[in-house]
Design a protein around this motif. Structure first.
Motif, PDB file in Angstrom:
ATOM      1  N   HIS A  60       2.406  -0.662   4.666  1.00 20.87           N
ATOM      2  CA  HIS A  60       1.741  -0.012   5.804  1.00 20.87           C
ATOM      3  C   HIS A  60       0.719  -0.931   6.461  1.00 20.87           C
ATOM      4  CE1 HIS A  60       3.590   3.876   5.790  1.00 20.87           C
ATOM      5  NE2 HIS A  60       3.245   4.130   4.537  1.00 20.87           N
ATOM      6  N   PHE A  61      -0.120  -1.566   5.665  1.00 25.56           N
ATOM      7  CA  PHE A  61      -1.147  -2.423   6.269  1.00 25.56           C
ATOM      8  C   PHE A  61      -0.507  -3.606   6.982  1.00 25.56           C
ATOM      9  CE2 PHE A  61      -4.505  -5.815   5.813  1.00 25.56           C
ATOM     10  CZ  PHE A  61      -5.225  -5.377   6.907  1.00 25.56           C
ATOM     11  N   VAL A  66      -3.500   0.797   9.089  1.00 21.01           N
ATOM     12  CA  VAL A  66      -4.651   0.616   8.194  1.00 21.01           C
ATOM     13  C   VAL A  66      -4.911   1.878   7.383  1.00 21.01           C
ATOM     14  CG1 VAL A  66      -7.125   0.107   8.099  1.00 21.01           C
ATOM     15  CG2 VAL A  66      -5.662  -1.106   9.730  1.00 21.01           C
ATOM     16  N   GLY A  69      -2.285   2.353   4.680  1.00 25.74           N
ATOM     17  CA  GLY A  69      -2.504   1.375   3.623  1.00 25.74           C
ATOM     18  C   GLY A  69      -3.665   1.770   2.732  1.00 25.74           C
ATOM     19  N   TYR A 102      -8.869  -4.650  -2.315  1.00 28.11           N
ATOM     20  CA  TYR A 102      -8.124  -4.482  -1.057  1.00 28.11           C
ATOM     21  C   TYR A 102      -8.519  -3.150  -0.407  1.00 28.11           C
ATOM     22  CZ  TYR A 102      -4.155  -6.452   1.600  1.00 28.11           C
ATOM     23  OH  TYR A 102      -3.357  -7.070   2.533  1.00 28.11           O
ATOM     24  N   LEU A 106     -10.325  -2.363   3.152  1.00 32.23           N
ATOM     25  CA  LEU A 106      -9.713  -1.509   4.170  1.00 32.23           C
ATOM     26  C   LEU A 106     -10.646  -0.382   4.606  1.00 32.23           C
ATOM     27  CD1 LEU A 106      -5.999  -1.261   2.962  1.00 32.23           C
ATOM     28  CD2 LEU A 106      -6.872  -2.436   4.994  1.00 32.23           C
ATOM     29  N   TYR A 109     -12.559  -1.760   7.385  1.00 34.70           N
ATOM     30  CA  TYR A 109     -11.730  -2.582   8.271  1.00 34.70           C
ATOM     31  C   TYR A 109     -12.184  -2.528   9.730  1.00 34.70           C
ATOM     32  CZ  TYR A 109      -7.697  -4.665  10.503  1.00 34.70           C
ATOM     33  OH  TYR A 109      -6.884  -5.476  11.261  1.00 34.70           O
ATOM     34  N   TYR A 116      -3.969  -9.506   7.148  1.00 37.43           N
ATOM     35  CA  TYR A 116      -3.164  -9.047   6.034  1.00 37.43           C
ATOM     36  C   TYR A 116      -2.949 -10.191   5.041  1.00 37.43           C
ATOM     37  CZ  TYR A 116       0.917  -8.101   3.286  1.00 37.43           C
ATOM     38  OH  TYR A 116       1.764  -7.968   2.227  1.00 37.43           O
TER      39      TYR A 116
END
Length: 160
Positions: A60-61, A66, A69, A102, A106, A109, A116
């Motif tokens: 997804h990301f 975003v 993800g 991660y 996000l 973000y 990515y």
């Protein structure tokens, strides 16, 4: 791989395919396809679902989703951190740390965007490493990678 091969192997062929698609090909759609099948065979084991969600979160990301993800990586982090550091022959503690970092990135973000990047699942069991290498020889990468589910009765491209 034929199902009967599983009796001679320490690890499930679908799990070996997942690791190949994850580490070698970075093909997170195929990761989902093979691990979902194993998850269903294993009575919807939460461990397999969480590993599947790591791949789908990255998928997804990578495709600019975003929020999707974040939701999947956060959810997988919450489940995976409850398992032993080495699980299914992998450095699960390292993966948990990577996924947690991660997901945290996000969450911010919008304020601090970043490009990515892929994750790698570190194999620590020598038996798994050997079986994964052997399985990878028979698994061809999908080029181009699929970007979503496709109905089997329809061609992949309009021109076909």
């Amino acid at each position: 791989m034929p199902r009967r091969a599983a009796s001679r192997m320490a690890y499930e062929p679908l799990y070996l395919a997942y690791l190949t698609y994850f580490n070698r090909d970075r093909d997170y759609f195929e990761c989902h396809e093979v691990l979902e099948e194993l998850w269903l065979e294993q009575q919807r084991d939460p461990l397999y679902k969480a590993l599947l969600q790591v791949a789908v979160g990255l998928y997804h990301f990578r495709n600019a989703n975003v929020r999707g993800g974040l939701i999947l990586l956060k959810g997988s982090y919450e489940v995976l951190r409850g398992y032993p550091a080495v699980t299914l022959g992998i450095d699960l503690a390292g993966l948990v740390q990577d996924v947690g970092e991660y997901a945290a990135r996000l969450e911010t973000y919008n304020e601090q965007p970043f490009p990515y990047y892929d994750l790698t699942i570190r194999i620590v069991d020598p038996v798994l490493d050997e079986e994964a290498r052997m399985a990878a020889k028979s698994l061809k990468p999908h080029f181009p990678q699929r970007r979503g589910p496709q109905r089997p009765d329809r061609p992949r491209h309009r021109s076909e």
